[in-house]
Enzyme design. Structure first.
Site, PDB file in Angstrom:
ATOM      1  N   TYR A 111       0.846  -1.196   0.000  1.00 55.22           N
ATOM      2  CA  TYR A 111       0.000   0.000   0.000  1.00 55.22           C
ATOM      3  C   TYR A 111       0.881   1.246   0.000  1.00 55.22           C
ATOM      4  O   TYR A 111       0.679   2.161  -0.816  1.00 55.22           O
ATOM      5  CB  TYR A 111      -0.908  -0.009   1.232  1.00 55.22           C
ATOM      6  CG  TYR A 111      -1.730   1.247   1.390  1.00 55.22           C
ATOM      7  CD1 TYR A 111      -2.877   1.452   0.620  1.00 55.22           C
ATOM      8  CD2 TYR A 111      -1.369   2.240   2.298  1.00 55.22           C
ATOM      9  CE1 TYR A 111      -3.632   2.604   0.758  1.00 55.22           C
ATOM     10  CE2 TYR A 111      -2.120   3.398   2.450  1.00 55.22           C
ATOM     11  CZ  TYR A 111      -3.245   3.576   1.676  1.00 55.22           C
ATOM     12  OH  TYR A 111      -3.996   4.716   1.802  1.00 55.22           O
ATOM     13  N   LYS A 123       1.373   4.224  -2.982  1.00 52.35           N
ATOM     14  CA  LYS A 123       1.164   5.640  -2.702  1.00 52.35           C
ATOM     15  C   LYS A 123       2.460   6.439  -2.876  1.00 52.35           C
ATOM     16  O   LYS A 123       2.436   7.611  -3.287  1.00 52.35           O
ATOM     17  CB  LYS A 123       0.621   5.824  -1.288  1.00 52.35           C
ATOM     18  CG  LYS A 123      -0.787   5.280  -1.083  1.00 52.35           C
ATOM     19  CD  LYS A 123      -1.802   6.000  -1.945  1.00 52.35           C
ATOM     20  CE  LYS A 123      -3.232   5.657  -1.591  1.00 52.35           C
ATOM     21  NZ  LYS A 123      -4.225   6.400  -2.396  1.00 52.35           N
TER      22      LYS A 123
END
Length: 273
Positions: free
Chosen positions: A150, A154
């Site tokens: 994750y 990002k």
């Protein structure tokens, strides 16, 4: 502000996207809300029939993104604020994640945002204005156990967004990398994919669970006023952390990273490059 702005928001039906949609409508702006499931927006559509347009969108489909952005621009004649908010979470250790899970994480969080940016820039460039908000994470730029992919997705978006900001600035288009902390959204429930846990990591999982506790975080609506003030700025910042606790945590992480660099400066300086 003398005229209503037009927003295009992805992942608009829930969480932060929903909160930003509500805030924009309450301010008298118009919103094109894009999401896979538009049902949760029924109440807002009924309350704002002339100010809200809902469009079904899977951001991983590049062709669909271009079509929906075309429809969004046509809906109210322009685009002023673009919020790349759609996102998902892959939760699990690096060793546990499958190729399909990793690719799916990047398809939404990174490629989906890139497809949207590519589709909206021609419209913003042509009108000589616009503000793109790239929703990343307060943890972008650093990995953490169990959420490494994750954070990686990002962080990749963060880097591309810095490049995008430099590229579109001459055309009057602004970019802000928005790094929210842990708000009480369904990112951590229905938005999360879990890896198949390996027993070797159970002690670490237990430590992480104890560290994080069960607090779901503040309501997403508490972040909306920050975004509304941000889009009112004539010269918005390239990067903004959203959340007081998150700001402190980022400061601590940056300080720790700097201390590591300094501790090994003697080794770094042995090379001439």
């Amino acid at each position: 502000m003398t005229a209503a702005r037009v927003w295009f928001i992805t992942g608009a039906s829930r969480g932060l996207g929903r909160a930003f949609t509500e805030a924009a409508l309450a301010a008298g702006d118009r919103v094109v809300a894009a999401a896979r499931d538009l049902g949760p927006l029924d109440d807002l559509a009924a309350a704002h029939p002339d100010s809200l347009v809902r469009l079904t969108l899977d951001v991983t489909d590049r062709a669909a993104v271009r079509e929906v952005v075309d429809r969004a621009a046509a809906a109210f004649g322009r685009l002023d604020v673009v919020v790349n908010n759609a996102g998902v979470m892959l939760f699990g250790m690096v060793e546990e994640a499958t190729e399909a899970q990793i690719r799916a994480q990047f398809d939404v969080n990174f490629f989906g945002a890139v497809w949207v940016a590519q589709a909206v820039v021609p419209y913003l460039r042509a009108q000589g204005s616009g503000h793109i908000l790239q929703v990343t994470s307060m943890g972008a730029g650093g990995g953490f156990a169990s959420v490494g992919f994750y954070a990686a997705s990002k962080t990749a978006l963060d880097s591309v967004s810095q490049a995008l900001a430099m590229e579109v600035e001459p055309f009057g288009v602004k970019v802000t990398i928005v790094g929210p902390g842990g708000y009480g959204t369904d990112l951590f429930t229905r938005g999360t994919t879990m890896t198949q846990p390996r027993p070797e990591y159970e002690p670490l999982r237990a430590q992480l669970a104890e560290m994080w506790g069960e607090d779901a975080g503040p309501d997403p609506s508490t972040a909306a006023p920050v975004i509304m003030e941000l889009v009112d700025l004539a010269e918005p910042p390239l990067r903004l952390i959203v959340g007081s606790a998150s700001y402190d945590m980022v400061q601590e992480m940056d300080q720790a990273r700097t201390e590591v660099y300094r501790a090994w400066e003697h080794l770094s300086r042995q090379a001439p490059g």
